[in-house]
Motif scaffolding. Structure first.
Motif, short mmCIF file in Angstrom:
data_model
loop_
_atom_site.label_atom_id
_atom_site.label_comp_id
_atom_site.label_asym_id
_atom_site.label_seq_id
_atom_site.Cartn_x
_atom_site.Cartn_y
_atom_site.Cartn_z
N UNK A 108 0.84 -1.19 0.00
CA UNK A 108 0.00 0.00 0.00
C UNK A 108 0.87 1.24 0.00
N UNK A 109 0.26 2.39 -0.11
CA UNK A 109 0.99 3.65 -0.20
C UNK A 109 1.44 4.10 1.19
N UNK A 110 2.76 4.09 1.48
CA UNK A 110 3.22 4.49 2.82
C UNK A 110 2.97 5.96 3.14
N UNK A 111 2.73 6.78 2.09
CA UNK A 111 2.43 8.20 2.34
C UNK A 111 1.11 8.38 3.07
N UNK A 112 0.24 7.36 3.03
CA UNK A 112 -1.05 7.44 3.72
C UNK A 112 -0.96 7.01 5.19
N UNK B 239 -0.74 5.99 11.91
CA UNK B 239 0.23 5.69 12.97
C UNK B 239 0.06 6.63 14.16
N UNK B 240 -0.20 7.89 13.88
CA UNK B 240 -0.39 8.87 14.96
C UNK B 240 -1.61 8.54 15.80
N UNK C 8 -7.06 -0.17 2.40
CA UNK C 8 -6.01 0.36 1.52
C UNK C 8 -4.67 -0.36 1.70
N UNK C 9 -4.60 -1.22 2.71
CA UNK C 9 -3.33 -1.88 3.01
C UNK C 9 -3.50 -3.38 3.18
#
Length: 331
Positions: free
Chosen positions: A242-246, A251-252, A297-298
């Motif tokens: 998946x897109x790590x930018x998302x 994570x926060x 998405x992941x």
């Protein structure tokens, strides 16, 4: 404890050593307390051996100050040499002398009283497990026994400070264990500085670690303190598609201090391995897995909590300072 006893074993302040325009030691400062075992680490050419040679009085500094048990090295090198037992890298020993002959010779040079010398030699032979080798010629000893002869010589006069440059180099695991136990037996009795490339040995042997790179101190503290300073409290490896930018807001939401530290290129199946860092001590593996598994998405292949070794700390600290220095040269 008297004022004398409370004086640090080693004090180094703003130490600089330059050779024809090359700065081998660049404004180094550190303190080693009495009875402490310090691991002194750095890549080849980092300035470790130069610093140790300055401490032992064999090399003069360009500027700065070094003291051993309160005695200034620059103005009183002879007095300092009486306070230090030094085992150099590759441990040069006379090939044709017997073990006891060599220790007797070194004991006289170190001005040990004759009436005490025989008893002290017997003591260090037992401490270094050299009793059966006492009458053997040094040139016929194995590498492990030669290293132990070097340590016996270093501690013979019971100096308050011992400095060992690569004491376990070239030894097999059994010999390394013997040297490790011997060094550990000195804790609290003598101050020991060990330079070594065998980082697991430093981690289990030393109370504190000093990392030097390109002539500068880049990290100092216990192995646990360095792990927290450099990596945060915990590291996780996340294998994800998946897109790590998302990921950052997700994570926060799991933990405000959870961030992506490093990432690999996608593999043949498109999965990337991300290194996550957080200051939380308790495990968040299950929460991380559930949260990401619920997000369409992941796809998650695995979550592993990592426990950084001293080698990881060393590589991160030296890489970080190299990048800073390179940036200052070429911003």
């Amino acid at each position: 404890m008297s004022d004398h006893d409370s004086t640090p074993a080693i004090e180094v302040r703003n130490l600089v050593k330059s050779y024809a325009g090359f700065t081998a030691v660049n404004n180094v400062s550190f303190t080693v307390q009495r009875g402490e075992i310090l691991g002194f680490l750095g890549p080849n050419g980092a300035g470790k051996s130069t610093t140790m040679r300055i401490l032992t009085g064999f090399l003069s500094a360009t500027s700065g100050e070094a003291r051993v048990c309160g005695v200034p090295v620059a103005s009183q090198p002879s007095a300092v040499k009486r306070l230090i037992g030094y085992m150099a890298e590759n441990n040069p020993l006379p090939e044709d002398m017997r073990v006891t002959e060599y220790l007797h010779y070194r004991g006289r040079l170190k001005e040990l009283p004759r009436r005490k010398l025989a008893a002290r030699i017997a003591e260090v032979l037992e401490l270094c497990d050299l009793g059966r080798e006492r009458h053997r010629i040094i040139g016929k000893l194995s590498k492990g026994f030669r290293q132990r002869v070097g340590i016996a010589e270093a501690i013979l006069a019971e100096p308050p400070v011992i400095i060992m440059d690569e004491p376990t180099i070239g030894l097999d695991p059994h010999q390394i264990q013997l040297v490790r136990d011997l060094i550990a037996s000195l804790r609290g009795r003598m101050t020991v500085i060990i330079s070594s490339h065998i980082l697991p040995e430093i981690e289990v042997t030393c109370d504190r670690v000093l990392i030097i790179n390109r002539g500068r101190v880049v990290a100092a503290g216990t192995p646990g303190e360095l792990r927290r300073d450099i990596f945060g409290h915990s590291l996780y490896k996340l294998e994800i598609l998946g897109d790590p930018e998302l990921l950052p807001p997700i994570l926060e939401s799991i933990d405000p201090t959870l961030k992506i530290d490093e990432r690999t290129a996608p593999d043949a199946d498109g999965f990337q391995t991300l290194q996550l860092v957080t200051r939380r001590e308790d495990s968040i593996s299950e929460k991380l897995l559930k949260t990401l598994a619920a997000d369409k998405r992941f796809r998650v292949r695995g979550v592993t909590r990592e426990h950084p070794t001293l080698e990881d700390v060393f590589l991160a600290a030296t890489k970080r300072t190299r990048e800073i220095i390179d940036y200052r040269k070429n911003p």
